[in-house]
Scaffold this motif. Structure first.
Motif, mmCIF file in Angstrom:
data_model
loop_
_atom_site.group_PDB
_atom_site.id
_atom_site.type_symbol
_atom_site.label_atom_id
_atom_site.label_comp_id
_atom_site.label_asym_id
_atom_site.label_seq_id
_atom_site.Cartn_x
_atom_site.Cartn_y
_atom_site.Cartn_z
ATOM 1 N N GLU A 27 -10.082 -13.073 -2.665
ATOM 2 C CA GLU A 27 -10.848 -13.565 -3.893
ATOM 3 C C GLU A 27 -12.138 -12.685 -4.352
ATOM 4 O OE1 GLU A 27 -9.948 -15.570 -5.823
ATOM 5 O OE2 GLU A 27 -8.143 -16.067 -5.227
ATOM 6 N N LEU A 28 -12.909 -12.296 -3.212
ATOM 7 C CA LEU A 28 -13.962 -11.312 -3.294
ATOM 8 C C LEU A 28 -13.453 -10.006 -4.263
ATOM 9 C CD1 LEU A 28 -16.001 -11.516 -0.082
ATOM 10 C CD2 LEU A 28 -16.523 -12.476 -2.294
ATOM 11 N N VAL A 29 -12.250 -9.603 -3.828
ATOM 12 C CA VAL A 29 -11.871 -8.237 -4.274
ATOM 13 C C VAL A 29 -11.412 -8.755 -5.776
ATOM 14 C CG1 VAL A 29 -9.931 -6.788 -4.487
ATOM 15 C CG2 VAL A 29 -11.173 -7.038 -2.409
ATOM 16 N N ASN A 30 -10.754 -9.912 -5.879
ATOM 17 C CA ASN A 30 -10.330 -10.172 -7.472
ATOM 18 C C ASN A 30 -11.730 -10.484 -8.304
ATOM 19 O OD1 ASN A 30 -8.495 -11.347 -9.438
ATOM 20 N ND2 ASN A 30 -8.992 -13.469 -8.644
ATOM 21 N N ALA A 31 -12.723 -10.928 -7.738
ATOM 22 C CA ALA A 31 -13.830 -11.290 -8.486
ATOM 23 C C ALA A 31 -14.348 -9.895 -8.906
ATOM 24 C CB ALA A 31 -14.967 -12.097 -7.677
ATOM 25 N N PHE A 32 -14.701 -8.953 -7.818
ATOM 26 C CA PHE A 32 -14.990 -7.584 -8.261
ATOM 27 C C PHE A 32 -14.173 -7.029 -9.494
ATOM 28 C CE2 PHE A 32 -14.644 -2.879 -7.441
ATOM 29 C CZ PHE A 32 -16.020 -2.787 -7.591
ATOM 30 N N THR A 33 -12.863 -7.227 -9.335
ATOM 31 C CA THR A 33 -11.997 -6.397 -10.153
ATOM 32 C C THR A 33 -12.214 -7.296 -11.738
ATOM 33 O OG1 THR A 33 -10.303 -6.007 -8.424
ATOM 34 C CG2 THR A 33 -9.586 -5.951 -10.719
ATOM 35 N N ILE A 34 -12.277 -8.419 -11.731
ATOM 36 C CA ILE A 34 -12.581 -8.913 -12.971
ATOM 37 C C ILE A 34 -13.755 -8.645 -13.481
ATOM 38 C CG2 ILE A 34 -12.826 -11.261 -14.040
ATOM 39 C CD1 ILE A 34 -11.074 -12.539 -11.957
ATOM 40 N N MET A 35 -14.724 -8.703 -12.768
ATOM 41 C CA MET A 35 -16.043 -8.214 -13.240
ATOM 42 C C MET A 35 -16.272 -6.837 -13.786
ATOM 43 S SD MET A 35 -18.448 -10.355 -13.315
ATOM 44 C CE MET A 35 -19.982 -9.442 -13.503
ATOM 45 N N ARG A 36 -15.453 -5.844 -13.164
ATOM 46 C CA ARG A 36 -15.332 -4.437 -13.584
ATOM 47 C C ARG A 36 -14.553 -4.388 -14.813
ATOM 48 N NH1 ARG A 36 -15.210 0.164 -9.793
ATOM 49 N NH2 ARG A 36 -17.321 0.158 -9.259
ATOM 50 N N SER A 37 -13.427 -5.156 -15.059
ATOM 51 C CA SER A 37 -12.806 -5.229 -16.049
ATOM 52 C C SER A 37 -13.368 -5.504 -17.603
ATOM 53 C CB SER A 37 -11.275 -5.755 -16.164
ATOM 54 O OG SER A 37 -11.610 -7.241 -15.881
ATOM 55 N N GLN A 38 -14.194 -7.051 -17.406
ATOM 56 C CA GLN A 38 -15.113 -7.501 -18.201
ATOM 57 C C GLN A 38 -16.428 -6.502 -18.490
ATOM 58 O OE1 GLN A 38 -14.168 -9.998 -19.790
ATOM 59 N NE2 GLN A 38 -12.258 -10.034 -18.896
ATOM 60 N N GLY A 39 -16.586 -5.108 -17.795
ATOM 61 C CA GLY A 39 -17.716 -4.338 -18.212
ATOM 62 C C GLY A 39 -19.038 -4.997 -17.437
ATOM 63 N N GLY A 40 -18.681 -5.746 -16.336
ATOM 64 C CA GLY A 40 -19.791 -6.320 -15.552
ATOM 65 C C GLY A 40 -20.042 -5.553 -14.196
ATOM 66 N N GLU A 41 -20.851 -6.035 -13.617
ATOM 67 C CA GLU A 41 -21.088 -5.525 -12.132
ATOM 68 C C GLU A 41 -21.204 -6.796 -11.230
ATOM 69 O OE1 GLU A 41 -24.145 -1.979 -11.680
ATOM 70 O OE2 GLU A 41 -24.651 -3.220 -13.604
ATOM 71 N N LEU A 42 -20.459 -6.687 -10.063
ATOM 72 C CA LEU A 42 -20.584 -7.521 -9.040
ATOM 73 C C LEU A 42 -20.962 -6.865 -7.801
ATOM 74 C CD1 LEU A 42 -18.693 -10.793 -8.245
ATOM 75 C CD2 LEU A 42 -18.724 -8.918 -6.511
ATOM 76 N N LYS A 43 -22.023 -7.339 -6.960
ATOM 77 C CA LYS A 43 -22.462 -6.668 -5.824
ATOM 78 C C LYS A 43 -22.729 -7.726 -4.605
ATOM 79 C CE LYS A 43 -24.701 -3.168 -8.484
ATOM 80 N NZ LYS A 43 -25.944 -2.228 -8.642
ATOM 81 N N LEU A 44 -22.581 -7.259 -3.414
ATOM 82 C CA LEU A 44 -22.913 -8.261 -2.224
ATOM 83 C C LEU A 44 -24.160 -7.945 -1.767
ATOM 84 C CD1 LEU A 44 -19.479 -7.789 -0.722
ATOM 85 C CD2 LEU A 44 -20.220 -9.415 -2.544
ATOM 86 N N LEU A 45 -24.909 -9.057 -1.096
ATOM 87 C CA LEU A 45 -26.121 -9.079 -0.507
ATOM 88 C C LEU A 45 -25.993 -9.680 0.906
ATOM 89 C CD1 LEU A 45 -29.319 -8.551 -0.679
ATOM 90 C CD2 LEU A 45 -29.192 -10.860 -1.965
ATOM 91 N N ASN A 46 -26.845 -9.288 1.717
ATOM 92 C CA ASN A 46 -26.984 -9.815 3.222
ATOM 93 C C ASN A 46 -25.728 -10.129 3.907
ATOM 94 O OD1 ASN A 46 -29.720 -9.789 2.818
ATOM 95 N ND2 ASN A 46 -29.751 -11.789 1.464
ATOM 96 N N LEU A 47 -25.124 -9.254 4.146
ATOM 97 C CA LEU A 47 -23.771 -9.332 4.876
ATOM 98 C C LEU A 47 -24.091 -9.897 6.436
ATOM 99 C CD1 LEU A 47 -21.227 -6.553 3.916
ATOM 100 C CD2 LEU A 47 -21.614 -8.843 2.932
ATOM 101 N N THR A 48 -23.131 -10.848 6.833
ATOM 102 C CA THR A 48 -23.761 -11.292 8.338
ATOM 103 C C THR A 48 -22.676 -9.866 8.995
ATOM 104 O OG1 THR A 48 -21.343 -12.488 8.085
ATOM 105 C CG2 THR A 48 -23.491 -13.537 7.963
ATOM 106 N N LYS A 49 -22.902 -9.782 10.252
ATOM 107 C CA LYS A 49 -22.224 -8.976 11.138
ATOM 108 C C LYS A 49 -20.782 -9.287 10.877
ATOM 109 C CE LYS A 49 -25.933 -7.855 14.584
ATOM 110 N NZ LYS A 49 -26.337 -7.671 15.981
ATOM 111 N N MET A 50 -20.197 -10.398 11.314
ATOM 112 C CA MET A 50 -18.916 -10.545 11.219
ATOM 113 C C MET A 50 -18.404 -10.153 9.779
ATOM 114 S SD MET A 50 -16.156 -12.475 10.170
ATOM 115 C CE MET A 50 -16.776 -13.632 9.058
#
Length: 128
Positions: A63-86
């Motif tokens: 779902e994260l990859v899907n969200a990223f792909t959808i944003m790109r196809s719509q001309g948007g940007e999706l970024k991630l912040l503060n990943l846990t070690k896991m």
């Protein structure tokens, strides 16, 4: 623990603070629906804050990859912040660490988004 999400707008960027588990079922569907709704509302810059996400399964990762792909196809940007070690380890193992733009500092993340393209109200210069 069920996934929860809250959104806030900072400098034209929608920050989604996620917590809990992004797993098959409610968690992954929640991310998908949330991102789709944000896109429908016209949000083109989304920052997913994963500081309080303690687990992501393969469905959640999809779902994260899907969200990223959808944003790109719509001309948007999706970024991630503060990943846990896991979560960071999971993205590294799956070779997705290089796909996403990831930071550990909210201010740096906000600055990294492309500036909005605004129509110029100034007349074009006259060349002569």
């Amino acid at each position: 623990m069920k996934m929860t999400a809250s959104t806030r707008l900072v400098g034209g960027v929608t920050i989604v603070d996620l917590s809990g588990r992004i797993v098959l079922g409610e968690g992954s569907a929640g991310v998908r629906d949330l991102v789709r709704n944000l896109i429908k509302e016209g949000n083109k810059k989304i920052l997913l804050n994963l500081r309080d996400v303690d687990y992501i399964d393969s469905s959640g990762l999809g779902e994260l990859v899907n969200a990223f792909t959808i944003m790109r196809s719509q001309g948007g940007e999706l970024k991630l912040l503060n990943l846990t070690k896991m979560v960071r380890a999971l993205l590294q193992i799956t070779k997705l660490l290089t796909v996403f733009d990831i930071t550990d500092d909210e201010a740096s993340s906000l600055k990294s988004f492309s500036p909005a393209i605004l129509p110029s109200s100034l007349p074009a210069p006259i060349m002569g």
